[in-house]
Design a protein around this motif. Structure first.
Motif, PDB file in Angstrom:
ATOM      1  N   ARG A  20     -21.666 -13.334 -28.011  1.00  0.00           N
ATOM      2  CA  ARG A  20     -20.276 -13.737 -27.846  1.00  0.00           C
ATOM      3  C   ARG A  20     -19.863 -13.859 -26.379  1.00  0.00           C
ATOM      4  O   ARG A  20     -18.709 -13.584 -26.020  1.00  0.00           O
ATOM      5  CB  ARG A  20     -19.328 -12.780 -28.569  1.00  0.00           C
ATOM      6  CG  ARG A  20     -19.108 -13.117 -30.027  1.00  0.00           C
ATOM      7  CD  ARG A  20     -17.670 -12.879 -30.453  1.00  0.00           C
ATOM      8  NE  ARG A  20     -16.717 -13.691 -29.715  1.00  0.00           N
ATOM      9  CZ  ARG A  20     -15.399 -13.637 -29.885  1.00  0.00           C
ATOM     10  NH1 ARG A  20     -14.886 -12.800 -30.761  1.00  0.00           N
ATOM     11  NH2 ARG A  20     -14.590 -14.400 -29.190  1.00  0.00           N
ATOM     12  N   GLN A 131     -19.960 -25.113 -37.557  1.00  0.00           N
ATOM     13  CA  GLN A 131     -18.540 -24.725 -37.502  1.00  0.00           C
ATOM     14  C   GLN A 131     -17.636 -25.944 -37.664  1.00  0.00           C
ATOM     15  O   GLN A 131     -16.585 -25.867 -38.293  1.00  0.00           O
ATOM     16  CB  GLN A 131     -18.265 -24.012 -36.179  1.00  0.00           C
ATOM     17  CG  GLN A 131     -18.970 -22.676 -36.051  1.00  0.00           C
ATOM     18  CD  GLN A 131     -19.079 -22.184 -34.618  1.00  0.00           C
ATOM     19  OE1 GLN A 131     -18.916 -22.952 -33.677  1.00  0.00           O
ATOM     20  NE2 GLN A 131     -19.360 -20.895 -34.446  1.00  0.00           N
ATOM     21  N   ASP A 136     -15.066 -22.880 -41.252  1.00  0.00           N
ATOM     22  CA  ASP A 136     -14.818 -21.549 -41.811  1.00  0.00           C
ATOM     23  C   ASP A 136     -15.063 -20.430 -40.793  1.00  0.00           C
ATOM     24  O   ASP A 136     -15.311 -19.287 -41.166  1.00  0.00           O
ATOM     25  CB  ASP A 136     -15.706 -21.318 -43.036  1.00  0.00           C
ATOM     26  CG  ASP A 136     -17.188 -21.459 -42.717  1.00  0.00           C
ATOM     27  OD1 ASP A 136     -17.520 -21.832 -41.569  1.00  0.00           O
ATOM     28  OD2 ASP A 136     -18.017 -21.206 -43.607  1.00  0.00           O
ATOM     29  N   ASN A 137     -15.027 -20.770 -39.490  1.00  0.00           N
ATOM     30  CA  ASN A 137     -15.222 -19.778 -38.431  1.00  0.00           C
ATOM     31  C   ASN A 137     -16.568 -19.070 -38.544  1.00  0.00           C
ATOM     32  O   ASN A 137     -16.685 -17.878 -38.271  1.00  0.00           O
ATOM     33  CB  ASN A 137     -14.083 -18.752 -38.420  1.00  0.00           C
ATOM     34  CG  ASN A 137     -12.756 -19.384 -38.035  1.00  0.00           C
ATOM     35  OD1 ASN A 137     -12.677 -20.131 -37.066  1.00  0.00           O
ATOM     36  ND2 ASN A 137     -11.722 -19.099 -38.805  1.00  0.00           N
ATOM     37  N   PHE A 138     -17.581 -19.817 -38.954  1.00  0.00           N
ATOM     38  CA  PHE A 138     -18.928 -19.274 -39.085  1.00  0.00           C
ATOM     39  C   PHE A 138     -19.437 -18.769 -37.736  1.00  0.00           C
ATOM     40  O   PHE A 138     -19.240 -19.392 -36.691  1.00  0.00           O
ATOM     41  CB  PHE A 138     -19.868 -20.367 -39.605  1.00  0.00           C
ATOM     42  CG  PHE A 138     -21.334 -20.057 -39.441  1.00  0.00           C
ATOM     43  CD1 PHE A 138     -21.958 -19.149 -40.284  1.00  0.00           C
ATOM     44  CD2 PHE A 138     -22.085 -20.662 -38.441  1.00  0.00           C
ATOM     45  CE1 PHE A 138     -23.306 -18.864 -40.135  1.00  0.00           C
ATOM     46  CE2 PHE A 138     -23.429 -20.387 -38.289  1.00  0.00           C
ATOM     47  CZ  PHE A 138     -24.041 -19.488 -39.145  1.00  0.00           C
ATOM     48  N   MET A 139     -20.075 -17.598 -37.756  1.00  0.00           N
ATOM     49  CA  MET A 139     -20.762 -17.058 -36.591  1.00  0.00           C
ATOM     50  C   MET A 139     -22.148 -16.598 -37.036  1.00  0.00           C
ATOM     51  O   MET A 139     -22.285 -15.955 -38.084  1.00  0.00           O
ATOM     52  CB  MET A 139     -19.991 -15.900 -35.973  1.00  0.00           C
ATOM     53  CG  MET A 139     -18.737 -16.321 -35.216  1.00  0.00           C
ATOM     54  SD  MET A 139     -19.088 -17.238 -33.703  1.00  0.00           S
ATOM     55  CE  MET A 139     -19.546 -15.893 -32.606  1.00  0.00           C
ATOM     56  N   PRO A 142     -24.198 -11.268 -37.423  1.00  0.00           N
ATOM     57  CA  PRO A 142     -23.256 -10.436 -38.182  1.00  0.00           C
ATOM     58  C   PRO A 142     -22.526  -9.455 -37.274  1.00  0.00           C
ATOM     59  O   PRO A 142     -23.094  -8.917 -36.324  1.00  0.00           O
ATOM     60  CB  PRO A 142     -24.159  -9.700 -39.182  1.00  0.00           C
ATOM     61  CG  PRO A 142     -25.520  -9.733 -38.568  1.00  0.00           C
ATOM     62  CD  PRO A 142     -25.594 -11.019 -37.811  1.00  0.00           C
ATOM     63  N   SER A 145     -17.462 -11.693 -34.955  1.00  0.00           N
ATOM     64  CA  SER A 145     -16.603 -12.725 -35.510  1.00  0.00           C
ATOM     65  C   SER A 145     -15.899 -13.486 -34.393  1.00  0.00           C
ATOM     66  O   SER A 145     -15.942 -13.105 -33.228  1.00  0.00           O
ATOM     67  CB  SER A 145     -15.562 -12.096 -36.441  1.00  0.00           C
ATOM     68  OG  SER A 145     -14.766 -11.174 -35.715  1.00  0.00           O
ATOM     69  N   ARG A 146     -15.263 -14.573 -34.771  1.00  0.00           N
ATOM     70  CA  ARG A 146     -14.459 -15.332 -33.817  1.00  0.00           C
ATOM     71  C   ARG A 146     -13.056 -15.493 -34.379  1.00  0.00           C
ATOM     72  O   ARG A 146     -12.816 -15.299 -35.573  1.00  0.00           O
ATOM     73  CB  ARG A 146     -15.078 -16.695 -33.535  1.00  0.00           C
ATOM     74  CG  ARG A 146     -14.928 -17.717 -34.663  1.00  0.00           C
ATOM     75  CD  ARG A 146     -15.326 -19.101 -34.206  1.00  0.00           C
ATOM     76  NE  ARG A 146     -14.881 -20.134 -35.148  1.00  0.00           N
ATOM     77  CZ  ARG A 146     -14.840 -21.428 -34.882  1.00  0.00           C
ATOM     78  NH1 ARG A 146     -15.212 -21.872 -33.706  1.00  0.00           N
ATOM     79  NH2 ARG A 146     -14.429 -22.301 -35.779  1.00  0.00           N
ATOM     80  N   GLU A 147     -12.131 -15.870 -33.512  1.00  0.00           N
ATOM     81  CA  GLU A 147     -10.776 -16.130 -33.971  1.00  0.00           C
ATOM     82  C   GLU A 147     -10.745 -17.439 -34.752  1.00  0.00           C
ATOM     83  O   GLU A 147     -11.721 -18.195 -34.761  1.00  0.00           O
ATOM     84  CB  GLU A 147      -9.827 -16.192 -32.771  1.00  0.00           C
ATOM     85  CG  GLU A 147      -9.723 -14.882 -32.011  1.00  0.00           C
ATOM     86  CD  GLU A 147      -8.807 -14.987 -30.813  1.00  0.00           C
ATOM     87  OE1 GLU A 147      -8.047 -15.969 -30.729  1.00  0.00           O
ATOM     88  OE2 GLU A 147      -8.870 -14.101 -29.943  1.00  0.00           O
ATOM     89  N   SER A 148      -9.637 -17.715 -35.379  1.00  0.00           N
ATOM     90  CA  SER A 148      -9.541 -18.904 -36.225  1.00  0.00           C
ATOM     91  C   SER A 148      -9.313 -20.146 -35.365  1.00  0.00           C
ATOM     92  O   SER A 148      -8.223 -20.358 -34.836  1.00  0.00           O
ATOM     93  CB  SER A 148      -8.397 -18.746 -37.231  1.00  0.00           C
ATOM     94  OG  SER A 148      -8.296 -19.889 -38.055  1.00  0.00           O
ATOM     95  N   GLY A 158     -17.986 -17.899 -29.502  1.00  0.00           N
ATOM     96  CA  GLY A 158     -16.768 -17.503 -30.199  1.00  0.00           C
ATOM     97  C   GLY A 158     -15.513 -18.193 -29.712  1.00  0.00           C
ATOM     98  O   GLY A 158     -14.486 -18.133 -30.379  1.00  0.00           O
TER      99      GLY A 158
END
Length: 633
Positions: A20, A131, A136-139, A142, A145-148, A158
């Motif tokens: 990230r 993405q 769907d904000n795929f990262m 695991p 995560s990322r913001e919308s 991210g």
């Protein structure tokens, strides 16, 4: 040994990008540790193969002055915890810069770095394409995560804007190596393909700053390429223009296809030259912050507090950065900071230009060694132009992955690749001091100081996840988990403000579910955690509100009231802060004052305030008592 050094550097650069961009210290510190070990390894080997090693140049001396001031001002900043990210980023980037400038000076080794960057850029673009298509904000990793951002591509990093910053640098190097290196045709084809992928990736990010900065970099690349051709080989104009035409055609068709697939991207391209009022509304806060301490600035990381204090009412998201690297540098480090930066910047521009002039006038850039080194210089100057423009509208230099990437760029400009017959010029005493003492000293500091902080930051992240959704705390399980994780982290780093803040929040959540003496005990422990944090960060409005919320359920209103008022003073245009104060007044039964504060919060966009006003009106009509205050935003 240089191969090992190259591998370690690339592991750090690739790793911090995939994690990230290293935005959290627990993600970036392992990569800094790899760089630190690389610095130690390089120190043991320096001087044994002078034909592939650089010298301390005026650029390196200018860098020492710039970095030295930044480090001194960072260490002396009023809130040590806020300055940590800047401190470790600056030291990590300095290590990489010195490794590139003093150790990895072979054109082929630097070219290998560029190839790895393009492979990494391609991987980012593949993730970005997923993405873009899925939205769907795929990262890929695991837990990261990322913001919308909808369909905007962000790759591993991210953030679409920061991915654009990385891709524009990779693009400039890729094009330069494609057109001007002495690599084989098949390698150039792959480099050119990687460059086109970078263009597609920049489009998918939807970053308007990325569009403008990439265009700026391409313009500089075109100008430098024309100068090379005009002064050396007119007979290659047809070859170069033909290749450029092919690249532009493929890039244009790809862009048209992508834009046709997304109205969002099309709109962002159409508005790329439109001034971003949201970002520009943050800039005046940085200017007001600068006026508080014009000479030396207010200290690293302090824009978080002054950005809140001077925020425009239209800005309701937490302004952690000024979205302008130069204004934030001015606000936090003052006129002195800007002055030493300009010296650093101009010395590297001059060094790069002189190196390029040397390549195209004193050597034949199409024979032997010289052209690959020239390609790297052209790529570095073009990348610097792109990032210089991008930094006007974003904060890439506060993203560790992009900061150390630019350290690679400046390292190339500081010490252009050495020719293979340079063994007759052995390292000087100053060269040895930097390579054998300064670089490993910085590395050892990171290894010693970073480990306990990385451990604590990891637990801060785990605590943050446990507290992310307030509804999960109703059972008490997540609150206990958060408390346990926070206490573990604080054993390693008692001055971690986030951990103290999270500990106070977790204890308050447990207290809300308890009764009798246990309830009071937990609220008092929560207040103690917040007070410890407040001693370290007296200007943090979140800590003030957290402490006040721990005191309100105990009806210690005379202590909590000044805390709420102080929070309002520190962030007067925040709908969240106004709502929190209004909720406190509401709980005390001061309905007229509460209504006035709710109205202010509502005018600032607080949905909680609008709902609270409706409840307040119902209570007035029915004569109900105010509900117990719940300590959650």
């Amino acid at each position: 040994m240089n191969v090992l050094l190259l591998v370690m550097v690339m592991i750090a650069v690739v790793g911090i990008n995939m994690l990230r961009g290293g935005i959290w210290l627990w993600l970036s510190l392992p990569c800094y540790a790899v760089l630190a070990l690389a610095g130690v390894v390089g120190a043991l080997h320096y001087g044994r193969s002078p034909s592939s090693q650089g010298r301390v140049t005026p650029c390196v001396v200018a860098t020492v002055a710039f970095v030295g001031y930044i480090l001194i001002r960072t260490i002396s900043s009023p809130v040590e915890y806020l300055a940590r990210n800047d401190l470790f980023t600056v030291i990590g980037a300095s290590i990489l810069y010195l490794i590139v400038a003093l150790h990895l000076c072979s054109a082929n080794m630097r070219g290998t770095c560029v190839a790895v960057l393009l492979i990494l850029a391609t991987a980012n673009c593949v993730i970005g394409a997923i993405q873009f298509t899925e939205g769907d904000n795929f990262m890929p990793l695991p837990g990261l995560s990322r913001e919308s951002y909808g369909t905007r591509a962000s790759g591993f990093m991210g953030s679409p804007n920061h991915l654009a910053g990385f891709l524009e640098v990779a693009l400039m190097f890729g094009l330069a190596m494609t057109f001007w290196s002495r690599w084989r045709i098949w390698a150039k084809v792959l480099l050119g393909y990687g460059s086109l992928v970078c263009i597609a990736g920049i489009i998918l990010t939807g970053s308007r700053g990325g569009y403008i900065s990439a265009a700026t970099g391409l313009l500089v690349f075109g100008v430098l390429s024309f100068l090379i051709l005009a002064r050396q080989r007119f007979d290659r104009l047809g070859y170069v223009f033909g290749a450029v035409a092919v690249v532009l055609a493929i890039g244009g068709l790809s862009a048209a296809f992508l834009l046709a697939e997304s109205d969002t991207l099309l709109l962002r391209v159409q508005t790329a030259t439109t001034l971003d009022s949201a970002r520009m509304s943050i800039w005046p806060a940085a200017i007001q912050q600068f006026q508080l301490s014009p000479v030396f600035g207010t200290g690293a990381g302090t824009f978080l507090y002054y950005g809140r204090q001077f925020r425009d009412p239209l800005v309701q998201t937490d302004p952690r950065f000024a979205h302008n690297d130069y204004l934030q540098l001015l606000a936090e480090f003052g006129i002195v900071g800007i002055a030493v930066f300009l010296v650093f910047f101009l010395f590297h521009i001059r060094s790069g230009w002189r190196a390029l002039d040397d390549f195209i006038t004193r050597r034949n850039p199409f024979d032997g060694f010289g052209d690959t080194a020239m390609a790297l210089t052209v790529g570095a100057l073009s990348a610097l132009a792109a990032m210089t423009v991008h930094s006007v509208v974003d904060f890439n230099m506060h993203i560790p992955a992009n900061a150390i990437l630019m350290a690679f760029v400046f390292g190339i400009l500081a010490s252009p690749a050495v020719p293979s017959d340079d063994s007759a010029n052995p390292p000087s005493r100053l060269d040895r001091v930097f390579a054998r003492l300064v670089v490993p000293a910085l590395g050892l500091w990171i290894l010693i100081a970073g480990w306990p902080k990385a451990f604590a930051e990891y637990h801060a992240h785990q605590t943050r996840l446990a507290l992310a959704d307030w509804t999960t705390l109703d059972t008490g399980e997540y609150a206990v988990r958060a408390e346990t994780s926070a206490r573990r982290g604080l054993k390693r780093d008692p001055q971690n403000i986030d951990l103290l803040n999270y500990l106070g929040e977790a204890l308050a959540a447990r207290a809300a579910l308890a009764e009798g003496p246990e309830r009071e005990r937990l609220y008092l422990e929560s207040a103690a955690a917040y007070r410890a944090a407040l001693q370290l960060a007296p200007l943090d409005r979140d800590i003030l509100i957290g402490l006040a919320w721990s005191l309100d359920p105990l009806e210690r209103f005379e202590e909590s009231e000044p805390l709420f008022r102080r929070a309002v003073e520190l962030d007067p245009n925040s709908g969240y802060v106004r709502w929190a104060y209004a909720a406190h007044l509401h709980r005390r039964g001061r309905l007229d004052e509460a209504e006035a504060e709710y109205q202010k919060a509502s005018s600032l966009g607080s949905g909680n305030a609008q709902r609270a006003m409706q409840r307040l009106e119902e209570e007035r009509k029915t004569g109900q008592q105010p509900p117990p205050l719940r300590t959650t935003p």
